[in-house]
Design a protein around this motif. Structure first.
Motif, PDB file in Angstrom:
ATOM      1  N   SER A   1       0.846  -1.192   0.000  1.00 62.23           N
ATOM      2  CA  SER A   1       0.000   0.000   0.000  1.00 62.23           C
ATOM      3  C   SER A   1       0.881   1.241   0.000  1.00 62.23           C
ATOM      4  CB  SER A   1      -0.917   0.000   1.227  1.00 62.23           C
ATOM      5  OG  SER A   1      -1.767   1.110   1.219  1.00 62.23           O
ATOM      6  N   VAL A   2       0.872   1.973  -1.104  1.00 66.19           N
ATOM      7  CA  VAL A   2       1.704   3.162  -1.250  1.00 66.19           C
ATOM      8  C   VAL A   2       0.957   4.380  -0.700  1.00 66.19           C
ATOM      9  CG1 VAL A   2       2.904   4.661  -2.905  1.00 66.19           C
ATOM     10  CG2 VAL A   2       2.811   2.182  -3.286  1.00 66.19           C
ATOM     11  N   ASP A   3       1.666   5.183   0.095  1.00 64.30           N
ATOM     12  CA  ASP A   3       1.094   6.416   0.626  1.00 64.30           C
ATOM     13  C   ASP A   3       0.440   7.232  -0.479  1.00 64.30           C
ATOM     14  OD1 ASP A   3       1.182   8.688   2.858  1.00 64.30           O
ATOM     15  OD2 ASP A   3       1.968   9.562   0.985  1.00 64.30           O
ATOM     16  N   ARG A   4      -0.729   7.798  -0.194  1.00 65.94           N
ATOM     17  CA  ARG A   4      -1.524   8.466  -1.223  1.00 65.94           C
ATOM     18  C   ARG A   4      -0.778   9.624  -1.892  1.00 65.94           C
ATOM     19  NH1 ARG A   4      -4.345   5.972  -3.933  1.00 65.94           N
ATOM     20  NH2 ARG A   4      -3.181   6.978  -5.564  1.00 65.94           N
ATOM     21  N   GLN A   5      -0.077  10.451  -1.100  1.00 66.43           N
ATOM     22  CA  GLN A   5       0.638  11.583  -1.695  1.00 66.43           C
ATOM     23  C   GLN A   5       1.782  11.104  -2.574  1.00 66.43           C
ATOM     24  OE1 GLN A   5      -0.216  15.029  -1.546  1.00 66.43           O
ATOM     25  NE2 GLN A   5       1.173  14.834  -3.287  1.00 66.43           N
ATOM     26  N   ILE A   6       2.508  10.093  -2.108  1.00 64.39           N
ATOM     27  CA  ILE A   6       3.592   9.529  -2.923  1.00 64.39           C
ATOM     28  C   ILE A   6       3.019   8.953  -4.212  1.00 64.39           C
ATOM     29  CG2 ILE A   6       5.276   7.645  -3.039  1.00 64.39           C
ATOM     30  CD1 ILE A   6       5.855   8.132  -0.082  1.00 64.39           C
ATOM     31  N   ALA A   7       1.904   8.260  -4.100  1.00 62.52           N
ATOM     32  CA  ALA A   7       1.276   7.669  -5.288  1.00 62.52           C
ATOM     33  C   ALA A   7       0.856   8.755  -6.276  1.00 62.52           C
ATOM     34  CB  ALA A   7       0.068   6.836  -4.880  1.00 62.52           C
ATOM     35  N   ASP A   8       0.266   9.838  -5.772  1.00 57.93           N
ATOM     36  CA  ASP A   8      -0.184  10.920  -6.661  1.00 57.93           C
ATOM     37  C   ASP A   8       0.992  11.543  -7.407  1.00 57.93           C
ATOM     38  OD1 ASP A   8      -2.793  10.511  -5.887  1.00 57.93           O
ATOM     39  OD2 ASP A   8      -2.843  12.193  -4.471  1.00 57.93           O
ATOM     40  N   ASP A   9       2.113  11.746  -6.707  1.00 58.71           N
ATOM     41  CA  ASP A   9       3.286  12.341  -7.356  1.00 58.71           C
ATOM     42  C   ASP A   9       3.935  11.344  -8.326  1.00 58.71           C
ATOM     43  OD1 ASP A   9       2.929  14.691  -5.972  1.00 58.71           O
ATOM     44  OD2 ASP A   9       4.381  14.203  -4.400  1.00 58.71           O
ATOM     45  N   ALA A  10       3.951  10.071  -7.937  1.00 62.16           N
ATOM     46  CA  ALA A  10       4.529   9.054  -8.820  1.00 62.16           C
ATOM     47  C   ALA A  10       3.731   8.922 -10.108  1.00 62.16           C
ATOM     48  CB  ALA A  10       4.597   7.706  -8.092  1.00 62.16           C
ATOM     49  N   VAL A  11       2.410   9.064 -10.011  1.00 66.76           N
ATOM     50  CA  VAL A  11       1.556   8.985 -11.205  1.00 66.76           C
ATOM     51  C   VAL A  11       1.934  10.068 -12.212  1.00 66.76           C
ATOM     52  CG1 VAL A  11      -0.806   9.427 -12.010  1.00 66.76           C
ATOM     53  CG2 VAL A  11      -0.402   7.760 -10.209  1.00 66.76           C
ATOM     54  N   LEU A  12       2.347  11.235 -11.726  1.00 65.81           N
ATOM     55  CA  LEU A  12       2.776  12.294 -12.644  1.00 65.81           C
ATOM     56  C   LEU A  12       3.926  11.813 -13.520  1.00 65.81           C
ATOM     57  CD1 LEU A  12       2.802  15.348 -10.167  1.00 65.81           C
ATOM     58  CD2 LEU A  12       1.049  14.803 -11.878  1.00 65.81           C
ATOM     59  N   ALA A  13       4.912  11.155 -12.887  1.00 63.51           N
ATOM     60  CA  ALA A  13       6.069  10.652 -13.636  1.00 63.51           C
ATOM     61  C   ALA A  13       5.669   9.526 -14.582  1.00 63.51           C
ATOM     62  CB  ALA A  13       7.144  10.175 -12.670  1.00 63.51           C
ATOM     63  N   LEU A  14       4.821   8.634 -14.113  1.00 65.61           N
ATOM     64  CA  LEU A  14       4.370   7.520 -14.952  1.00 65.61           C
ATOM     65  C   LEU A  14       3.544   8.019 -16.134  1.00 65.61           C
ATOM     66  CD1 LEU A  14       3.467   5.090 -12.052  1.00 65.61           C
ATOM     67  CD2 LEU A  14       5.121   4.583 -13.859  1.00 65.61           C
ATOM     68  N   ASN A  15       2.647   8.964 -15.879  1.00 61.98           N
ATOM     69  CA  ASN A  15       1.785   9.458 -16.961  1.00 61.98           C
ATOM     70  C   ASN A  15       2.555  10.205 -18.028  1.00 61.98           C
ATOM     71  OD1 ASN A  15      -0.554   8.329 -15.998  1.00 61.98           O
ATOM     72  ND2 ASN A  15      -1.269  10.167 -14.956  1.00 61.98           N
ATOM     73  N   ARG A  16       3.612  10.929 -17.625  1.00 58.85           N
ATOM     74  CA  ARG A  16       4.428  11.632 -18.638  1.00 58.85           C
ATOM     75  C   ARG A  16       5.061  10.634 -19.597  1.00 58.85           C
ATOM     76  NH1 ARG A  16       6.336  14.925 -13.880  1.00 58.85           N
ATOM     77  NH2 ARG A  16       4.890  16.696 -13.841  1.00 58.85           N
ATOM     78  N   MET A  17       5.367   9.462 -19.103  1.00 55.30           N
ATOM     79  CA  MET A  17       5.872   8.404 -19.979  1.00 55.30           C
ATOM     80  C   MET A  17       4.755   7.763 -20.783  1.00 55.30           C
ATOM     81  SD  MET A  17       7.887   4.864 -19.018  1.00 55.30           S
ATOM     82  CE  MET A  17       6.457   4.221 -18.143  1.00 55.30           C
ATOM     83  N   LEU A  18       3.659   7.427 -20.103  1.00 57.58           N
ATOM     84  CA  LEU A  18       2.576   6.707 -20.776  1.00 57.58           C
ATOM     85  C   LEU A  18       1.941   7.548 -21.899  1.00 57.58           C
ATOM     86  CD1 LEU A  18       0.908   5.033 -17.663  1.00 57.58           C
ATOM     87  CD2 LEU A  18       2.402   3.974 -19.359  1.00 57.58           C
ATOM     88  N   GLU A  19       1.980   8.857 -21.740  1.00 58.42           N
ATOM     89  CA  GLU A  19       1.453   9.729 -22.794  1.00 58.42           C
ATOM     90  C   GLU A  19       2.246   9.606 -24.075  1.00 58.42           C
ATOM     91  OE1 GLU A  19       1.684  13.536 -20.938  1.00 58.42           O
ATOM     92  OE2 GLU A  19      -0.064  13.185 -19.637  1.00 58.42           O
ATOM     93  N   ARG A  20       3.474   9.109 -23.962  1.00 58.59           N
ATOM     94  CA  ARG A  20       4.329   8.962 -25.146  1.00 58.59           C
ATOM     95  C   ARG A  20       4.480   7.518 -25.581  1.00 58.59           C
ATOM     96  NH1 ARG A  20       5.051  12.880 -22.031  1.00 58.59           N
ATOM     97  NH2 ARG A  20       5.359  14.949 -22.925  1.00 58.59           N
ATOM     98  N   ALA A  21       3.725   6.642 -24.927  1.00 56.59           N
ATOM     99  CA  ALA A  21       3.810   5.217 -25.251  1.00 56.59           C
ATOM    100  C   ALA A  21       3.120   4.914 -26.572  1.00 56.59           C
ATOM    101  CB  ALA A  21       3.200   4.399 -24.127  1.00 56.59           C
TER     102      ALA A  21
END
Length: 367
Positions: free
Chosen positions: A347-367
């Protein structure tokens, strides 16, 4: 917190009964539970897992692919991730709040991911900003902790995979003059070099000594975190030279987590998916020496008996942390779900998860 600390913190250990059950009984029980739970259970299995685990996986793939498949699977209430800790974290980040992610053995970590913790990264960022100012964008390999992904997300950066590293490094250099590449120096170096960035435009940050090893260099474009994969770093130029001498007709293919000189000496290099596809598409009778994790190499041998396949390093063993997920731990996880007392929940802390999603989405947008 690294995986050793997590394992020490964990109070629930696998009961002894699973250590004494015979293989046939465990396999039958896993099949029974899978049938009982149906679509409410999803078991993703990483390519490097043991065969005794892969045989029960609903999907196999690399870490990000499996996390994405987990996110797309809205029917599953429970996701038993057969991989390592950072992979289960990514699955938890990308799935919805009602889905529970389990890691069968909390000791299944990644030595590379543990080479960059958040305290080290924040100290490094402050010092590098003092040297170079606001000219750096961070990128992190998906083989990193949720905290590192969150750090990168907060600072405008993105995650990368070994499949899309070139695209993401190119993107990052349109945003800032320099990149900080975590935590694998070899993937960062190999990717940047393939994009035409010379080696003398790269410098290595040592997180243990808190120093930039090559600070005297001018016009640095790529700052490489001094981390590595303990499996892929064991493939050497000597392995290649020995093989060239003894079996000159052998094709040599390696993962870009290998050292620069190994990648240069090989015939081909690419991600796990690239390696699998190369072997699948290779002509019958062709010969291949593969520089990657041994469980995958053995699986490719078994799946392609018409081809001669060996490990580039004859003394290689499977990834020790990946290998911690075994049939007894898988069965324990599944029975804990049936008992409505799931163990080893990630279970990842909600704030950490929200910030991590930013990094993941910047990649996934270019997938």
């Amino acid at each position: 917190m690294n995986i050793l600390e997590l394992a020490q913190k964990q109070s629930t250990m696998m009961p002894d009964k699973y250590k004494t059950m015979n293989t046939e009984a465990m396999e039958a029980r896993v099949r029974e539970i899978k049938e009982l739970l149906g679509t409410s259970l999803y078991i993703p299995g990483h390519h490097y897992q043991r065969e005794e685990v892969i045989m029960f996986s609903d999907d196999t793939g690399d870490s990000l692919q499996l996390a994405q498949l987990s996110a797309l699977n809205r029917e599953a209430d429970y996701i038993v991730f057969c991989g390592v800790h950072f992979m289960a974290e990514t699955a938890d980040i990308l799935t919805n709040e009602n889905q529970v992610v389990l890691l069968p053995d909390m000791r299944a970590g990644c030595s590379m991911a543990d080479m960059a913790d958040i305290s080290q990264t924040e100290r490094a960022w402050a010092k590098l900003q003092a040297i170079y100012g606001d000219t750096i964008i961070p990128l992190t390999y998906v083989n990193s902790t949720a905290s590192i992904k969150a750090f990168v997300g907060r600072h405008g950066g993105a995650t990368v995979t070994s499949s899309n590293a070139k695209e993401m490094v190119s993107w990052a250099l349109t945003k800032k003059e320099r990149i900080l590449f975590l935590p694998d120096q070899h993937l960062g170096r190999n990717t940047a070099f393939d994009l035409g960035i010379p080696l003398d435009a790269m410098a290595v940050w040592d997180p243990i000594k808190d120093v930039l090893e090559d600070e005297g260099k001018s016009d640095i474009k790529v700052l490489l975190w001094k981390g590595h994969c303990s499996v892929h770093e064991n493939f050497t130029v000597q392995n290649i030279e020995s093989l060239r001498a003894s079996q000159p007709g052998m094709n040599i293919i390696v993962h870009p987590e290998c050292r620069r000189e190994v990648v240069e000496a090989a015939d081909y290099n690419g991600s796990t998916s690239y390696i699998i596809k190369m072997i699948e598409n290779a002509p019958s009778g062709s010969k291949w020496a593969i520089g990657t994790e041994m469980n995958l190499v053995k699986r490719l041998m078994n799946h392609h008996p018409d081809k001669e396949i060996i490990s580039l390093n004859p003394n290689m063993c499977p990834c020790l942390t990946m290998n911690r997920i075994d049939l007894p731990h898988l069965l324990w996880s599944l029975e804990s779900i049936l008992d409505k007392n799931p163990v080893n929940v990630i279970s990842v802390d909600r704030q950490i998860a929200d910030d991590a999603v930013l990094a993941l989405n910047r990649m996934l947008e270019r997938a």
